[in-house]
Design a protein around this motif. Structure first.
Motif, short mmCIF file in Angstrom:
data_model
loop_
_atom_site.label_atom_id
_atom_site.label_comp_id
_atom_site.label_asym_id
_atom_site.label_seq_id
_atom_site.Cartn_x
_atom_site.Cartn_y
_atom_site.Cartn_z
N ARG A 129 -8.57 2.16 -23.35
CA ARG A 129 -9.51 2.07 -24.04
C ARG A 129 -10.71 1.01 -22.83
N GLY A 130 -11.52 2.34 -23.23
CA GLY A 130 -12.79 1.72 -22.40
C GLY A 130 -12.69 2.22 -21.11
N MET A 148 -9.59 -1.87 -17.93
CA MET A 148 -8.88 -2.39 -19.24
C MET A 148 -7.68 -1.94 -19.18
N ARG A 232 -7.46 -8.57 -28.25
CA ARG A 232 -7.84 -7.34 -27.46
C ARG A 232 -9.66 -7.44 -26.73
N ARG A 233 -10.33 -8.52 -27.86
CA ARG A 233 -11.37 -8.59 -27.44
C ARG A 233 -11.66 -9.70 -26.11
N ARG A 236 -10.73 -7.55 -23.03
CA ARG A 236 -11.49 -6.65 -22.93
C ARG A 236 -12.55 -7.94 -21.66
N HIS A 237 -13.22 -8.76 -22.33
CA HIS A 237 -13.83 -9.63 -21.34
C HIS A 237 -13.15 -10.27 -20.00
N SER A 239 -10.74 -8.51 -18.82
CA SER A 239 -10.80 -7.07 -17.84
C SER A 239 -11.72 -6.72 -16.84
#
Length: 250
Positions: A129-130, A148, A232-233, A236-237, A239
């Motif tokens: 993801r990403g 991530m 999850r948000r 993500r931040h 990571s």
């Protein structure tokens, strides 16, 4: 390199036993079946000794299920066994993994060639993801370092040093083992991943997940989806701003 494979198998999951033996015989390393911890058989005292809440940010938004606790403790047992036997590394496979011997052999060679550099390499079943940095290839297999880290602990290579690091960081835990391993801003260890890896998830072809919960009402499902999206948000931040060493620049 002294390597060994452990096939995590819950003894009461008899429908998975044949697959566990197949994994043991086809994984490409000396291997044994390791009896997984049965979370359903644990008492409250054992739970209180291991499980806490809100240990680090972002806070995991769900209470741990018994199967998740047992799964985490099973991986901790193997990390400790890597140290006890003084293994250079171990391959850890869960008993619901499907294994394509030809493609997995390529992935295993790729992983072992770069394991000292990264310490923990996942044989993933899903794309990152990403952003993800390409490190090396072996046939069709790609070794990637995602910003991530991926979820799932279906299959992974772990060095002795990484096992020691993860073991020390998880005496108490507040989230599932795959979510913990994903948290490199906390553990200091960035997992790399191989995809395609020759590994697939075949729980549905066996007996389904051994980490199940009762069917939830619609509103509860919606609430959980909202909490999961928010978590999850935050991951993500975290990571993106992680201070964990980046072995891809070594």
């Amino acid at each position: 390199m002294t390597g060994h494979a452990f096939i995590l198998h819950l003894t009461r999951a008899s429908a998975r036993r044949e697959n566990a033996h197949r994994l043991r015989d086809s994984c490409g390393l000396p291997a044994e079946i390791w009896p997984a911890v049965d979370g359903a058989a644990m008492d409250d005292r054992e739970l209180r000794a291991r499980v806490d809440a809100g240990l680090f940010a972002p806070r995991y938004p769900f209470p741990l299920r018994m199967g998740e606790i047992g799964c985490f403790l099973s991986h901790r047992q193997i990390w400790a066994e890597i140290l006890r036997r003084d293994l250079d590394h171990a391959l850890i496979l869960e008993d619901d993994a499907g294994l394509d011997p030809e493609h997995f052999a390529q992935a295993l060679t790729l992983g072992r060639d770069h394991l000292d550099r990264f310490g923990y390499i996942q044989f993933q079943t899903r794309p990152a993801r990403g952003p993800a940095r390409l490190i090396a290839t072996q046939g069709a297999c790609q070794l990637l370092l995602p910003q991530m880290a991926g979820l799932r602990t279906t299959a992974q290579l772990v060095t002795r040093a990484s096992a020691e690091q993860l073991l020390a960081a998880s005496d108490r835990f507040d989230r599932p083992v795959d979510t913990f391993v994903q948290s490199h801003w906390q553990t200091g260890l960035r997992p790399a991943m191989i995809l395609p890896s020759g590994i697939s998830e075949i729980a549905d072809q066996l007996e389904g997940s051994t980490i199940q919960s009762a069917r939830k009402p619609v509103l509860e499902k919606l609430r959980r989806e909202w909490l999961r999206g928010r978590y999850r948000r935050a991951v993500r931040h975290a990571s993106a701003s992680s201070a964990a060493p980046d072995a891809s620049h070594d």
